[in-house]
Design a protein around this motif. Structure first.
Motif, PDB file in Angstrom:
ATOM      1  N   LYS A 259     -30.162 -49.817  20.163  1.00  0.00           N
ATOM      2  CA  LYS A 259     -29.007 -49.039  19.713  1.00  0.00           C
ATOM      3  C   LYS A 259     -29.036 -47.650  20.335  1.00  0.00           C
ATOM      4  CE  LYS A 259     -25.569 -49.011  16.653  1.00  0.00           C
ATOM      5  NZ  LYS A 259     -24.425 -49.837  16.914  1.00  0.00           N
ATOM      6  N   ASN A 260     -27.897 -47.220  20.835  1.00  0.00           N
ATOM      7  CA  ASN A 260     -27.711 -45.897  21.428  1.00  0.00           C
ATOM      8  C   ASN A 260     -28.533 -45.660  22.696  1.00  0.00           C
ATOM      9  OD1 ASN A 260     -25.913 -45.212  19.303  1.00  0.00           O
ATOM     10  ND2 ASN A 260     -27.688 -44.777  18.013  1.00  0.00           N
ATOM     11  N   LYS A 261     -29.009 -46.718  23.317  1.00  0.00           N
ATOM     12  CA  LYS A 261     -29.720 -46.600  24.589  1.00  0.00           C
ATOM     13  C   LYS A 261     -28.726 -46.747  25.738  1.00  0.00           C
ATOM     14  CE  LYS A 261     -33.937 -46.548  22.840  1.00  0.00           C
ATOM     15  NZ  LYS A 261     -34.811 -45.410  22.948  1.00  0.00           N
ATOM     16  N   LYS A 262     -29.125 -46.293  26.917  1.00  0.00           N
ATOM     17  CA  LYS A 262     -28.297 -46.409  28.117  1.00  0.00           C
ATOM     18  C   LYS A 262     -28.685 -47.683  28.858  1.00  0.00           C
ATOM     19  CE  LYS A 262     -29.531 -42.293  29.303  1.00  0.00           C
ATOM     20  NZ  LYS A 262     -29.756 -41.077  30.078  1.00  0.00           N
ATOM     21  N   ILE A 263     -27.674 -48.521  29.081  1.00  0.00           N
ATOM     22  CA  ILE A 263     -27.894 -49.843  29.655  1.00  0.00           C
ATOM     23  C   ILE A 263     -27.288 -49.948  31.049  1.00  0.00           C
ATOM     24  CG2 ILE A 263     -27.190 -52.277  29.454  1.00  0.00           C
ATOM     25  CD1 ILE A 263     -27.600 -52.146  26.532  1.00  0.00           C
ATOM     26  N   GLY A 264     -27.994 -50.669  31.918  1.00  0.00           N
ATOM     27  CA  GLY A 264     -27.460 -51.089  33.203  1.00  0.00           C
ATOM     28  C   GLY A 264     -27.350 -52.600  33.201  1.00  0.00           C
ATOM     29  N   VAL A 265     -26.174 -53.111  33.571  1.00  0.00           N
ATOM     30  CA  VAL A 265     -25.918 -54.551  33.599  1.00  0.00           C
ATOM     31  C   VAL A 265     -25.735 -54.973  35.054  1.00  0.00           C
ATOM     32  CG1 VAL A 265     -24.407 -56.409  32.798  1.00  0.00           C
ATOM     33  CG2 VAL A 265     -24.770 -54.400  31.355  1.00  0.00           C
ATOM     34  N   PHE A 266     -26.503 -55.972  35.477  1.00  0.00           N
ATOM     35  CA  PHE A 266     -26.510 -56.434  36.861  1.00  0.00           C
ATOM     36  C   PHE A 266     -26.287 -57.955  36.844  1.00  0.00           C
ATOM     37  CE2 PHE A 266     -28.968 -52.641  36.355  1.00  0.00           C
ATOM     38  CZ  PHE A 266     -28.606 -51.839  37.435  1.00  0.00           C
ATOM     39  N   ILE A 267     -25.097 -58.387  37.251  1.00  0.00           N
ATOM     40  CA  ILE A 267     -24.699 -59.785  37.129  1.00  0.00           C
ATOM     41  C   ILE A 267     -24.806 -60.493  38.475  1.00  0.00           C
ATOM     42  CG2 ILE A 267     -22.814 -61.363  36.555  1.00  0.00           C
ATOM     43  CD1 ILE A 267     -21.779 -59.121  34.648  1.00  0.00           C
ATOM     44  N   ASP A 268     -25.650 -61.501  38.522  1.00  0.00           N
ATOM     45  CA  ASP A 268     -25.833 -62.346  39.694  1.00  0.00           C
ATOM     46  C   ASP A 268     -24.900 -63.547  39.558  1.00  0.00           C
ATOM     47  OD1 ASP A 268     -26.689 -63.903  41.804  1.00  0.00           O
ATOM     48  OD2 ASP A 268     -28.778 -64.024  41.142  1.00  0.00           O
ATOM     49  N   GLU A 269     -23.693 -63.416  40.119  1.00  0.00           N
ATOM     50  CA  GLU A 269     -22.682 -64.455  39.948  1.00  0.00           C
ATOM     51  C   GLU A 269     -23.166 -65.826  40.395  1.00  0.00           C
ATOM     52  OE1 GLU A 269     -18.135 -64.968  41.221  1.00  0.00           O
ATOM     53  OE2 GLU A 269     -19.588 -65.203  42.840  1.00  0.00           O
ATOM     54  N   GLY A 270     -23.865 -65.867  41.513  1.00  0.00           N
ATOM     55  CA  GLY A 270     -24.323 -67.143  42.041  1.00  0.00           C
ATOM     56  C   GLY A 270     -25.215 -67.897  41.075  1.00  0.00           C
ATOM     57  N   ASN A 271     -25.891 -67.180  40.202  1.00  0.00           N
ATOM     58  CA  ASN A 271     -26.794 -67.825  39.267  1.00  0.00           C
ATOM     59  C   ASN A 271     -26.076 -68.411  38.058  1.00  0.00           C
ATOM     60  OD1 ASN A 271     -28.915 -67.639  36.843  1.00  0.00           O
ATOM     61  ND2 ASN A 271     -29.934 -68.101  38.792  1.00  0.00           N
ATOM     62  N   VAL A 272     -24.890 -67.915  37.738  1.00  0.00           N
ATOM     63  CA  VAL A 272     -24.172 -68.419  36.564  1.00  0.00           C
ATOM     64  C   VAL A 272     -22.905 -69.191  36.913  1.00  0.00           C
ATOM     65  CG1 VAL A 272     -25.097 -66.683  34.984  1.00  0.00           C
ATOM     66  CG2 VAL A 272     -22.982 -66.206  36.217  1.00  0.00           C
ATOM     67  N   PHE A 273     -22.471 -69.117  38.159  1.00  0.00           N
ATOM     68  CA  PHE A 273     -21.214 -69.743  38.576  1.00  0.00           C
ATOM     69  C   PHE A 273     -21.219 -71.252  38.291  1.00  0.00           C
ATOM     70  CE2 PHE A 273     -18.537 -71.830  41.758  1.00  0.00           C
ATOM     71  CZ  PHE A 273     -17.333 -71.174  41.561  1.00  0.00           C
ATOM     72  N   TYR A 274     -22.230 -71.950  38.774  1.00  0.00           N
ATOM     73  CA  TYR A 274     -22.250 -73.404  38.623  1.00  0.00           C
ATOM     74  C   TYR A 274     -22.531 -73.838  37.187  1.00  0.00           C
ATOM     75  CZ  TYR A 274     -21.757 -73.580  43.620  1.00  0.00           C
ATOM     76  OH  TYR A 274     -21.267 -73.414  44.881  1.00  0.00           O
ATOM     77  N   SER A 275     -23.264 -73.033  36.441  1.00  0.00           N
ATOM     78  CA  SER A 275     -23.473 -73.354  35.025  1.00  0.00           C
ATOM     79  C   SER A 275     -22.157 -73.315  34.269  1.00  0.00           C
ATOM     80  CB  SER A 275     -24.459 -72.370  34.392  1.00  0.00           C
ATOM     81  OG  SER A 275     -25.744 -72.560  34.914  1.00  0.00           O
ATOM     82  N   GLN A 276     -21.335 -72.331  34.566  1.00  0.00           N
ATOM     83  CA  GLN A 276     -20.033 -72.249  33.910  1.00  0.00           C
ATOM     84  C   GLN A 276     -19.178 -73.469  34.243  1.00  0.00           C
ATOM     85  OE1 GLN A 276     -18.339 -68.006  33.602  1.00  0.00           O
ATOM     86  NE2 GLN A 276     -19.647 -67.953  35.438  1.00  0.00           N
ATOM     87  N   ARG A 277     -19.202 -73.838  35.496  1.00  0.00           N
ATOM     88  CA  ARG A 277     -18.428 -75.011  35.933  1.00  0.00           C
ATOM     89  C   ARG A 277     -18.944 -76.274  35.236  1.00  0.00           C
ATOM     90  NH1 ARG A 277     -17.710 -75.909  42.221  1.00  0.00           N
ATOM     91  NH2 ARG A 277     -16.241 -74.211  41.923  1.00  0.00           N
ATOM     92  N   GLU A 278     -20.259 -76.434  35.192  1.00  0.00           N
ATOM     93  CA  GLU A 278     -20.862 -77.622  34.581  1.00  0.00           C
ATOM     94  C   GLU A 278     -20.578 -77.687  33.080  1.00  0.00           C
ATOM     95  OE1 GLU A 278     -25.362 -79.245  33.769  1.00  0.00           O
ATOM     96  OE2 GLU A 278     -24.996 -78.161  35.633  1.00  0.00           O
ATOM     97  N   LEU A 279     -20.654 -76.546  32.398  1.00  0.00           N
ATOM     98  CA  LEU A 279     -20.433 -76.514  30.955  1.00  0.00           C
ATOM     99  C   LEU A 279     -18.958 -76.515  30.570  1.00  0.00           C
ATOM    100  CD1 LEU A 279     -23.221 -73.968  30.004  1.00  0.00           C
ATOM    101  CD2 LEU A 279     -23.223 -76.432  29.595  1.00  0.00           C
ATOM    102  N   LYS A 280     -18.093 -76.286  31.567  1.00  0.00           N
ATOM    103  CA  LYS A 280     -16.641 -76.295  31.375  1.00  0.00           C
ATOM    104  C   LYS A 280     -16.142 -75.161  30.471  1.00  0.00           C
ATOM    105  CE  LYS A 280     -15.991 -81.225  32.338  1.00  0.00           C
ATOM    106  NZ  LYS A 280     -17.176 -81.435  33.066  1.00  0.00           N
TER     107      LYS A 280
END
Length: 191
Positions: A13-34
């Motif tokens: 809580k109240n910390k500073k966050i950096g978000v780094f999204i590796d699309e290639g790692n989640v792209f096919y999972s999204q497709r597979e899970l629909k």
């Protein structure tokens, strides 16, 4: 009662966050899970717990004109949602000697690692969206600097080493982050 993901994020809580999204790692999972993640909703979900200082999205760009143009639309939407998009061309990886079967691939492990290290001084928590155990070394480096590290990924495609780290499984927060049909514009790719 808060779910497990909320309990993890509550610790920061109240910390500073950096978000780094590796699309290639989640792209096919999204497709597979629909089902697809609405990345802006994901950022808003995180913002309920902490301050987002950096939001980066790493995406491969097809070389074919029509697919490239569709990805440009996705890129612009992500930029409007608050992401800095880092892109580079997809490469063809041939699956046989005849070179008649291939898959497109793009790897951002080095770029993500460099960006995390370059920005570590201004962040308290690093969230890497990937189920790839190649990031375990980065996690260890971040922790030695007294910072926190969380993986965000799909449970069905996660490396076993990540289960031993702080992690968020998208399946557990699907109701909060799913790209719904009500959000979809004709021809829009949710990613």
């Amino acid at each position: 009662m808060a779910n497990k993901t909320d309990q993890i994020l509550q610790k920061f809580k109240n910390k500073k966050i950096g978000v780094f999204i590796d699309e290639g790692n989640v792209f096919y999972s999204q497709r597979e899970l629909k089902w697809h993640i609405h990345w802006e909703k994901f950022l808003h979900y995180l913002e309920r717990h902490a301050t987002i200082e950096i939001a980066r999205y790493y995406m491969g760009m097809p070389t074919e004109k029509i697919a490239y143009e569709k990805n440009i639309i996705v890129k612009h939407r992500l930029e409007k949602e608050g992401f800095k998009v880092v892109d580079k061309p997809l490469k063809k990886i041939y699956l046989n000697k005849q070179k008649n079967d291939f898959k497109n691939k793009c790897n951002f492990d080095v770029e993500i690692t460099r960006d995390v290290i370059r920005n570590l001084d201004q962040l308290d928590v690093i969230i890497v969206v990937s189920g790839d155990s190649d990031f375990i070394g980065l996690r260890d480096d971040v922790l030695t600097h007294g910072k926190h590290f969380i993986f965000a990924c799909f449970e069905h495609s996660v490396a076993w080493e990540i289960r031993r780290s702080y992690h968020i499984f998208f399946e557990n927060i699907r109701d909060e982050i799913e790209y719904g049909k009500e959000n979809k514009n004709p021809g829009e790719n949710p990613r």
